[in-house]
Design a protein around this motif. Structure first.
Motif, PDB file in Angstrom:
ATOM      1  N   LYS A 190      -1.595  13.061  -0.606  1.00 38.38           N
ATOM      2  CA  LYS A 190      -1.959  13.198   0.795  1.00 38.38           C
ATOM      3  C   LYS A 190      -1.203  12.178   1.637  1.00 38.38           C
ATOM      4  O   LYS A 190      -0.953  11.062   1.205  1.00 38.38           O
ATOM      5  CB  LYS A 190      -3.462  13.004   0.980  1.00 38.38           C
ATOM      6  N   ASP A 191      -0.891  12.567   2.853  1.00 39.19           N
ATOM      7  CA  ASP A 191      -0.279  11.673   3.832  1.00 39.19           C
ATOM      8  C   ASP A 191       0.960  10.969   3.276  1.00 39.19           C
ATOM      9  O   ASP A 191       1.053   9.735   3.296  1.00 39.19           O
ATOM     10  CB  ASP A 191      -1.309  10.634   4.304  1.00 39.19           C
ATOM     11  N   ALA A 205       5.154   6.645   2.853  1.00 34.44           N
ATOM     12  CA  ALA A 205       6.590   6.402   2.884  1.00 34.44           C
ATOM     13  C   ALA A 205       6.932   5.263   3.848  1.00 34.44           C
ATOM     14  O   ALA A 205       7.756   4.398   3.548  1.00 34.44           O
ATOM     15  CB  ALA A 205       7.333   7.668   3.283  1.00 34.44           C
ATOM     16  N   LYS A 206       6.292   5.251   5.003  1.00 36.50           N
ATOM     17  CA  LYS A 206       6.545   4.184   5.983  1.00 36.50           C
ATOM     18  C   LYS A 206       6.071   2.837   5.452  1.00 36.50           C
ATOM     19  O   LYS A 206       6.715   1.805   5.673  1.00 36.50           O
ATOM     20  CB  LYS A 206       5.843   4.503   7.303  1.00 36.50           C
ATOM     21  N   MET A 207       4.946   2.837   4.735  1.00 35.01           N
ATOM     22  CA  MET A 207       4.454   1.598   4.132  1.00 35.01           C
ATOM     23  C   MET A 207       5.445   1.070   3.097  1.00 35.01           C
ATOM     24  O   MET A 207       5.721  -0.138   3.035  1.00 35.01           O
ATOM     25  CB  MET A 207       3.089   1.846   3.476  1.00 35.01           C
ATOM     26  N   LEU A 208       6.001   1.979   2.304  1.00 34.70           N
ATOM     27  CA  LEU A 208       6.979   1.579   1.296  1.00 34.70           C
ATOM     28  C   LEU A 208       8.249   1.041   1.946  1.00 34.70           C
ATOM     29  O   LEU A 208       8.839   0.061   1.469  1.00 34.70           O
ATOM     30  CB  LEU A 208       7.327   2.761   0.392  1.00 34.70           C
ATOM     31  N   LEU A 239      17.138   6.202   3.167  1.00 37.41           N
ATOM     32  CA  LEU A 239      16.006   5.339   2.787  1.00 37.41           C
ATOM     33  C   LEU A 239      14.687   6.090   2.917  1.00 37.41           C
ATOM     34  O   LEU A 239      13.802   5.972   2.059  1.00 37.41           O
ATOM     35  CB  LEU A 239      15.968   4.090   3.673  1.00 37.41           C
ATOM     36  N   LEU A 240      14.564   6.853   4.013  1.00 32.82           N
ATOM     37  CA  LEU A 240      13.322   7.596   4.241  1.00 32.82           C
ATOM     38  C   LEU A 240      13.126   8.665   3.177  1.00 32.82           C
ATOM     39  O   LEU A 240      12.003   8.877   2.691  1.00 32.82           O
ATOM     40  CB  LEU A 240      13.350   8.232   5.632  1.00 32.82           C
ATOM     41  N   VAL A 241      14.206   9.338   2.779  1.00 32.08           N
ATOM     42  CA  VAL A 241      14.122  10.357   1.718  1.00 32.08           C
ATOM     43  C   VAL A 241      13.652   9.720   0.415  1.00 32.08           C
ATOM     44  O   VAL A 241      12.767  10.247  -0.274  1.00 32.08           O
ATOM     45  CB  VAL A 241      15.499  11.047   1.512  1.00 32.08           C
ATOM     46  N   LYS A 242      14.236   8.552   0.089  1.00 26.98           N
ATOM     47  CA  LYS A 242      13.854   7.851  -1.141  1.00 26.98           C
ATOM     48  C   LYS A 242      12.407   7.403  -1.083  1.00 26.98           C
ATOM     49  O   LYS A 242      11.645   7.557  -2.062  1.00 26.98           O
ATOM     50  CB  LYS A 242      14.769   6.636  -1.344  1.00 26.98           C
ATOM     51  N   ALA A 243      11.992   6.859   0.043  1.00 22.51           N
ATOM     52  CA  ALA A 243      10.611   6.393   0.199  1.00 22.51           C
ATOM     53  C   ALA A 243       9.630   7.550   0.099  1.00 22.51           C
ATOM     54  O   ALA A 243       8.547   7.423  -0.487  1.00 22.51           O
ATOM     55  CB  ALA A 243      10.447   5.675   1.535  1.00 22.51           C
ATOM     56  N   ARG A 284      11.814  -2.480   1.467  1.00 21.95           N
ATOM     57  CA  ARG A 284      13.092  -2.018   2.032  1.00 21.95           C
ATOM     58  C   ARG A 284      14.279  -2.471   1.185  1.00 21.95           C
ATOM     59  O   ARG A 284      15.169  -1.672   0.865  1.00 21.95           O
ATOM     60  CB  ARG A 284      13.233  -2.524   3.463  1.00 21.95           C
ATOM     61  N   ASN A 285      14.313  -3.756   0.796  1.00 21.00           N
ATOM     62  CA  ASN A 285      15.460  -4.274   0.033  1.00 21.00           C
ATOM     63  C   ASN A 285      15.602  -3.569  -1.318  1.00 21.00           C
ATOM     64  O   ASN A 285      16.709  -3.245  -1.750  1.00 21.00           O
ATOM     65  CB  ASN A 285      15.326  -5.780  -0.184  1.00 21.00           C
TER      66      ASN A 285
END
Length: 431
Positions: A393-394, A399-402, A379-383, A407-408
């Motif tokens: 930038k950043d 990614a964390k916001m996405l 999931l993190l790679v995709k985000a 998530r679903n």
């Protein structure tokens, strides 16, 4: 609450839900608190009349509508969850029984996600299509670069318009002797032989000199796109204001140095070939993947509900509208230009929409059958991949916001990618 489930035809289910009288009475009181200020009762300040008094004046069922809505909001979702039912539309509610001191009994009829009967999905045979890079592809690419870097020179005063020349013209068009909208232009640069104007308009300018005026007669195509022009004859009054010619640079090492980071034409050709190979390879991969998915879906049986097709068409129309907006157009202009209508476009989209929905349902069913799981790392790679498209930038913060917000959606996308890899890797290639 008590819910009885009945399965009807065409992916429709019907609940009969009973809400105990005490629960219904609580809902009536809640409706009273919400709406009491709307009723004027003699002898009472607005909003202060008791429930029983308002019912005497306005009828026993004065608060039933809101009370029923409150009960449905509580019990219908619970019935869906209890029976593991996934609706694809809003329910059709009918009251069976209602009244003071009675249980509320209502039915909820709704279309649900259809069952999918999978056929063979591993080891499907698919033909491959190859797109080899030809010398003609590379030549055409270099010619396009040559055109892009051409110099435009004005021809001498006594020169005439020739094929490939650029004629700067004023023109005014008439149909049946009357000027028409969009038929007039000033200082328009027209490349002769480009086919930008209808019929043999451009050919009729060949041989004219600067300052010459000529009446050009042409006919609009039968399916031009605007009904008022289809098949009509038109006369254009055209004046040649200037004649220009393209001076193409020679295709040599100097050209390569001017238009690229390469020192020789051969290096430029090789780079062009590599880019074509990369593009064609992706095209081959995408088409093979599509063919595998199509074969798997053809082997599956699923009755796609009309409401899902309609919803998908709605989404496709929104996608079209979004694409048009980037071009400064809107749906109304598109319908006029294509001599179409919303009804025709939606009808045209219907088959594609049904295929898209079926594909989605089949892939989701394979995900369940194969018990495909999505890890947090995936999931993190995709985000992160998506984050790079939004911001340079950043990426980590984006990614964390996405992940938090979508998530679903991300889980669905990653699971689909994994199941498609499974299908492609297990498929059999037929040359």
């Amino acid at each position: 609450m008590n819910a009885k489930l009945e399965k009807l035809e065409n992916n429709v289910v019907k609940f009969e839900i009973t809400v105990e009288s005490a629960k219904f009475n609580e809902a009536v009181k809640k409706a009273y608190k919400k709406n009491s200020k709307k009723y004027d009762v003699p002898g009472f300040r607005k909003g202060k009349a008791p429930l029983s008094i308002i019912e005497q004046y306005f009828g026993a069922g004065v608060f039933y509508e809101d009370a029923v809505n409150f009960c449905c909001d509580d019990t219908y979702p619970a019935a869906l969850e209890e029976n593991n039912i996934k609706p694809v539309d809003y329910p059709e509610i009918d009251i069976v029984e209602i009244g003071e001191g009675k249980d509320l009994v209502y039915t909820a009829k709704v279309t649900v996600v259809p069952e999918v009967e999978l056929g063979e999905y591993k080891g499907v045979e698919v033909k491959t299509v190859k797109y080899p890079v030809t010398e003609e592809d590379i030549d055409n690419e270099l010619k396009a670069m040559q055109q892009k870097n051409a110099r435009i020179e004005t021809k001498e005063a006594e020169s005439v318009v020739e094929n490939t020349n650029i004629a700067v013209i004023d023109f005014k068009g008439f149909i049946d002797g009357t000027p028409f909208e969009g038929g007039e232009g000033t200082d328009y640069s027209l490349e002769i032989g480009s086919g930008a104007f209808i019929g043999n308009f451009e050919e009729q300018l060949i041989g004219l000199k600067k300052g010459d005026t000529k009446d050009v007669e042409v006919s609009f195509p039968e399916e031009y796109g605007k009904e008022e022009f289809n098949g009509k004859k038109a006369l254009f009054n055209v004046t040649i204001k200037e004649i220009k010619v393209k001076e193409l640079p020679a295709l040599d090492d100097e050209f390569a140095k001017d238009v690229s980071e390469f020192d020789t034409l051969e290096e430029l050709r090789n780079d062009s070939k590599s880019k074509f190979e990369e593009t064609n390879s992706k095209k081959e991969k995408d088409e093979y993947e599509d063919a595998v998915i199509s074969a798997v879906c053809d082997n599956a049986k699923v009755d796609v509900p009309e409401v899902m097709i309609k919803s998908e068409v709605d989404q496709m129309v929104k996608e079209l509208e979004s694409k048009l907006s980037y071009q400064g157009l809107d749906l109304k202009s598109y319908y006029e230009f294509t001599n179409s209508s919303e009804e025709k476009v939606r009808e045209f989209m219907g088959e594609t929409a049904e295929k898209r929905v079926k594909t989605r349902l089949v892939l989701e069913e394979i995900v369940k059958k194969e018990d495909i799981k999505v890890t947090e790392e995936e999931l993190l790679v995709k985000a992160t991949e998506l984050a790079k498209q939004y911001s340079e930038k950043d990426d980590e913060k984006m990614a964390k916001m996405l992940l938090d917000a979508q998530r679903n959606i991300l889980e669905h996308d990653v699971a689909n990618e994994k199941v498609i890899d499974l299908l492609v890797n297990s498929s059999k290639t037929v040359e």
